[in-house]
Design a protein around this motif. Structure first.
Motif, PDB file in Angstrom:
ATOM      1  N   SER A 772      -9.516  11.695 -67.512  1.00 23.49           N
ATOM      2  CA  SER A 772     -10.837  11.664 -68.147  1.00 23.49           C
ATOM      3  C   SER A 772     -10.834  10.871 -69.443  1.00 23.49           C
ATOM      4  CB  SER A 772     -11.323  13.095 -68.419  1.00 23.49           C
ATOM      5  OG  SER A 772     -10.540  13.703 -69.431  1.00 23.49           O
ATOM      6  N   ALA A 773      -9.669  10.351 -69.834  1.00 25.88           N
ATOM      7  CA  ALA A 773      -9.584   9.635 -71.112  1.00 25.88           C
ATOM      8  C   ALA A 773     -10.544   8.452 -71.157  1.00 25.88           C
ATOM      9  CB  ALA A 773      -8.154   9.174 -71.369  1.00 25.88           C
ATOM     10  N   PHE A 774     -10.799   7.813 -70.003  1.00 23.04           N
ATOM     11  CA  PHE A 774     -11.705   6.676 -69.964  1.00 23.04           C
ATOM     12  C   PHE A 774     -13.094   7.068 -69.459  1.00 23.04           C
ATOM     13  CE2 PHE A 774      -7.754   4.244 -70.043  1.00 23.04           C
ATOM     14  CZ  PHE A 774      -8.108   3.181 -70.850  1.00 23.04           C
ATOM     15  N   GLU A 775     -13.222   8.288 -68.947  1.00 23.65           N
ATOM     16  CA  GLU A 775     -14.441   8.640 -68.230  1.00 23.65           C
ATOM     17  C   GLU A 775     -15.429   9.457 -69.055  1.00 23.65           C
ATOM     18  OE1 GLU A 775     -12.983  10.679 -64.842  1.00 23.65           O
ATOM     19  OE2 GLU A 775     -12.012   8.918 -63.958  1.00 23.65           O
ATOM     20  N   LYS A 776     -15.034   9.914 -70.213  1.00 27.67           N
ATOM     21  CA  LYS A 776     -15.915  10.762 -70.991  1.00 27.67           C
ATOM     22  C   LYS A 776     -15.831  10.371 -72.452  1.00 27.67           C
ATOM     23  CE  LYS A 776     -14.556  15.031 -71.600  1.00 27.67           C
ATOM     24  NZ  LYS A 776     -14.064  16.389 -71.305  1.00 27.67           N
ATOM     25  N   ASN A 777     -16.854  10.779 -73.200  1.00 29.59           N
ATOM     26  CA  ASN A 777     -16.812  10.540 -74.629  1.00 29.59           C
ATOM     27  C   ASN A 777     -15.644  11.309 -75.224  1.00 29.59           C
ATOM     28  OD1 ASN A 777     -19.067   8.871 -74.706  1.00 29.59           O
ATOM     29  ND2 ASN A 777     -20.465  10.620 -74.815  1.00 29.59           N
ATOM     30  N   PRO A 778     -14.876  10.688 -76.096  1.00 34.15           N
ATOM     31  CA  PRO A 778     -13.671  11.347 -76.599  1.00 34.15           C
ATOM     32  C   PRO A 778     -13.995  12.477 -77.563  1.00 34.15           C
ATOM     33  CG  PRO A 778     -14.003   9.261 -77.722  1.00 34.15           C
ATOM     34  CD  PRO A 778     -15.045   9.327 -76.645  1.00 34.15           C
ATOM     35  N   TYR A 779     -13.062  13.415 -77.651  1.00 37.16           N
ATOM     36  CA  TYR A 779     -13.173  14.478 -78.640  1.00 37.16           C
ATOM     37  C   TYR A 779     -12.900  13.893 -80.023  1.00 37.16           C
ATOM     38  CZ  TYR A 779     -12.743  17.733 -74.687  1.00 37.16           C
ATOM     39  OH  TYR A 779     -12.934  18.415 -73.523  1.00 37.16           O
TER      40      TYR A 779
END
Length: 860
Positions: A772-779
């Motif tokens: 998910s590192a590329f698939e979601k807005n980062p924390y």
């Protein structure tokens, strides 16, 4: 206004207000070239960086360098847009003599919502339909991604990952498919969009001339395969290239030839900033591991480091506590750095406490490894409160620098945990390294720092299945950039050894039969074991074992009386509990029945008190502690990892065999000429459970089959002692082997099946988080987020105990919050916070807006 070559000098890239309230600006092409100049100097100074980019690349280093600088100079491509330029209206109106001729301008809200990093990716994709000549005139958008050129391959695919990496320099690399449309609104003057487009085209062509043509390249060529290091390299170069002051990268608004400006900055400001920032260190000549020791003769393990290959690879060191693994790893890292295989060292440890302790050790050794005053940096959530680290920073601030006072333990490097990875030696918790594979802002900065370093992970056995999933991915990435990793453990089961080697793409044969101690090395093709001869192995030593049974796995009255009698006769004793509540209860009980000092150490202290507690424990039980009187320590698992303490007698609740051996490593750890009567030989007493229920201990150590097997082997041990180092194989391997024992009860088998299901879930969760590192807005890069993504178990809660004095909250250390400014208030809250189990949530009421729980202790 139609001369697009002149237009690139009409865009500002950096702006600020001076002391007199006047706005200053730095032209956008100059800022982009400042960053490229930093990258250029760094590239030239670091063989490690060059190798990381040229790994498995068919192009020459000169051509790869050209592509790297070309794309880094495009990192602020999105600033060539009226919405960004209008953020400084006065400057825009100054740069655009005819600004008054545009009546339909973007609104202030549009300018505020314009994100130049993501927008740069959008505009690059949009503009490239002409520059790369792979689309017909009416094609754009997602069709662009699928267009195939005459050679049968997508040119966009070659360019896409490069521009994604550099335009993500503000913390989030986005896929081009998912960026939003940044075209001007229909009510804005379309002439503005056309001017921006023409200027971007000119900038694109200018960079082709400046960087690609001298290397025999042009836009007709495609860049090589991208290095995973690019995003981090670009970000850190941008940070350094943005440090504009009176001496470095002075704001410039006067047009000059781009090649003239770049050459000037490359030879001057960029080289000076790279030097002053401290990212490049000079290793001393390697003189052997003896230089790292305190007048001691090196162990065979440490001498072996001179035989390991001088190339990037994975090294796994298994050796007993006290055998000098830390110095061995540092000696090998020293060789690798001097041989230009790495630039720096990152030491990752399980906890903040072990990281703090390592900082104290490494500080002394750092000047042996590196010239002058190397940057030794501490990276974890509470590093700013560490006294040693604060002293290093203060010392560095007082170092007079000829140019402008930049400190050698650079304030720039110490500003954030991310920059811990860019000094000569960074010491951190393992969580900080695992972020490099997780969806946290600027994760790629850590990845770049790790890739250029020798990554040393201590106590590598100490992590659960979820964290192992992240660790293995980090090792895969380290190998992909020809990086180096050294893993240390005293108690590593063979199945973990196999998985770690597999992460480095190396298959390991006969893992269970390798003798102990053991050093493995692999470059990915095969695993090379370095076996010690019999006369090189540690001298065998035995620990007398005693098993006692208890209904609640707690010391009974008889054992308590033995403990007190032994302490009264001069024995230094540790009692290790698996639960904080059990340790607190036992310590209180012992204090009620003896005048002998009873210390307690666990993780549930406020940070300020924990620091004092740890130091007090080391003062009493460490290498320089006085042993003229008996003393008792009641502790939890915090005592089993990297604390240099010594006991005559250890009493411990049942735990997995490898962790039991870790605890036993604190027995007779130091050389003392005299031990109390009856403890001339180390003694370990293990409290076993009566029956089959492990209670809360089975939650702490969920692999109850290992607990059961450990108990069985202890109960049936005919020798009534354990002999090391043979026990590291003869005990750990059978207890952890996958095949069932003949006498395993059904409830043990059922428990293990449940454990395997939980492991699968954790591994799947780790893989999902990585993907998910590329698939979601980062924390956000905060302590709370870091804990959330690097730990699978539910997070601890932050508790703030306080008193009320005259209606005002007062913390446990006496800090009255109403009298503190925001900065000191935050510091006081941090120092007085306590981590408590998530299960307490139902008893603590509501959290505040920062997720903290407040517990009033009473009124004064």
């Amino acid at each position: 206004m139609n001369n697009s070559s002149e237009l690139i000098y009409r865009y500002w890239g950096k702006a600020r207000t001076d002391d007199k309230g006047r706005q200053e600006y730095h032209l956008l092409p100059y800022h982009c070239l400042d960053v490229a100049a930093v990258a250029s100097v760094w590239w030239d100074e670091s063989p490690v960086v060059r190798r990381g980019f040229c790994n498995s690349c068919s192009m020459s280093k000169k051509q790869v360098r050209a592509w790297v600088l070309f794309f880094i100079a495009l990192h602020d491509y999105g600033k060539f847009d009226i919405r960004f330029q209008r953020r400084a209206k006065n400057i825009w109106e100054t740069l655009y003599p005819y600004a008054g001729g545009f009546h339909f301008l973007p609104t202030a809200q549009e300018a505020k919502e314009y994100f130049h990093g993501e927008a740069g990716l959008f505009w690059f994709q949009y503009d490239c339909k002409e520059k790369l000549e792979i689309l017909t005139e009416n094609q754009c958008g997602l069709d662009f991604l699928n267009k195939i050129d005459e050679t049968g391959s997508s040119r966009w695919h070659s360019w896409k990952s490069w521009i994604e990496s550099v335009t993500g320099h503000h913390g989030h690399i986005k896929h081009a498919e998912y960026v939003k449309n940044y075209e001007l609104s229909v009510i804005s003057d379309k002439r503005l969009a056309e001017i921006d487009k023409n200027t971007r085209g000119t900038w694109f062509s200018s960079l082709e001339t400046l960087f690609l043509h001298p290397a025999g390249l042009s836009l007709k060529h495609d860049p090589p395969s991208i290095s995973p290091l690019l995003a981090g390299f670009c970000s850190v170069s941008d940070w350094l290239g943005s440090r504009c002051d009176k001496e470095n990268f002075v704001f410039c608004s006067d047009p000059m030839e781009l090649n003239e400006y770049f050459d000037k900055k490359q030879a001057g400001d960029a080289r000076r900033v790279i030097e002053l920032s401290g990212v490049i260190g000079q290793p001393r000549r390697y003189t052997g591991v003896r230089a790292l020791l305190r007048n001691d003769d090196p162990h065979p393990l440490q001498i072996l480091m001179d035989r390991l290959p001088l190339e990037s690879g994975l090294t796994l060191i298994e050796a007993p506590t006290g055998s000098g693994k830390t110095e061995a790893a540092l000696a090998y890292a020293w060789r690798l750095i001097k041989g230009n295989i790495a630039d720096s060292i990152i030491f990752a440890l399980p906890t903040q406490a072990t990281a703090n302790a390592m900082l104290d050790r490494i500080e002394r050794l750092s000047t042996i490894l590196f010239e002058e005053s190397p940057n030794v940096l501490l990276g974890h959530g509470l590093a700013r409160f560490n006294k040693t680290f604060s002293r290093l920073k203060n010392k560095a601030r007082n170092v007079e620098r000829e140019e402008d006072g930049w400190s050698q333990c650079s304030e720039w490097l110490a500003e954030s945990r991310k920059r811990t990875f860019f000094g000569q030696i960074g010491i951190c918790t393992v969580d900080q390294t695992l972020i490099s594979v997780l969806p946290v802002r600027h994760r790629f900065v850590r990845s770049f720092g790790i890739g250029r370093s020798v990554l040393i992970i201590d106590e590598v056995h100490a992590y659960d299945a979820y964290m192992y999933g992240l660790l293995e991915e980090m090792l895969r990435q380290q190998k992909s950039v020809r990086g180096t990793a050294i893993l240390l453990s005293a108690t590593l089961p063979s199945y973990q050894r196999v998985h770690l080697c597999k992460a480095w793409e190396a298959a390991m044969d006969n893992a269970e039969t390798k003798p102990y101690p053991l050093v493995l090395w692999s470059n990915g093709d095969k695993v090379t074991p370095f076996i010690f001869k019999k006369n090189q192995r540690p001298i065998p030593f035995s620990v007398k074992m005693e098993c006692l049974f208890s209904n609640n796995i707690m010391p009974d009255d008889v054992l308590k009386k033995r403990i007190i009698n032994a302490a009264e006769n001069g024995a230094q004793i540790a009692v290790v509990c698996n639960l904080v509540d059990a340790a607190q209860h036992l310590a209180l009980n012992l204090r009620e029945i003896t005048s002998i000092p009873v210390d307690i150490l666990h993780a549930r202290y406020c940070f300020k008190d924990r620091q004092l507690k740890e130091q007090d424990i080391i003062n009493h039980f460490g290498p320089t502690g006085k042993r003229d009187k008996g003393r008792i320590l009641v502790a939890t698992q915090v005592v089993e990892q990297s604390l240099d303490v010594d006991f005559d007698w250890l009493i411990t609740q049942i735990c997995p065999i490898d962790l039991l051996f870790q605890r036993m490593g604190r027995l007779h750890r130091h050389q003392h000429t005299k031990r109390p009567y009856g403890f001339e030989k180390p003694l370990c007493t293990v409290i076993l459970n009566e029956g089959r229920d492990y209670g809360l201990h089975g939650l702490v150590y969920s692999n109850t089959r290992v607990l059961w097997r450990t108990s069985q082997k202890l109960k049936t041990n005919p020798e009534e002692e354990i002999t090391f180092p043979d026990a590291y194989r003869s005990w750990i391997e059978p207890i952890y082997k996958e095949e069932s024992w003949d006498d395993e009860p059904d409830y043990v088998k059922a428990g293990h099946e449940k454990y395997k299901e939980d492991v699968w879930v954790k591994q799947h969760s780790a893989r999902h988080m990585i993907n998910s590192a590329f698939e979601k807005n980062p924390y956000p890069d905060t302590d709370q987020s870091i804990t959330a993504v690097t730990r699978d178990s539910e997070m601890n809660l932050t508790l703030i105990p306080f008193y009320t004095v005259s209606g005002s909250p007062v913390l446990l250390d006496g800090s009255q919050l109403d009298l503190l400014d925001d900065h000191h208030q935050l510091e006081a809250l941090t120092l007085n916070s306590i981590g408590v189990p998530a299960s307490w949530r139902n008893y603590l009421g509501k959290a505040d807006e920062n997720g903290r729980f407040w517990l009033e202790m009473g009124q004064v």
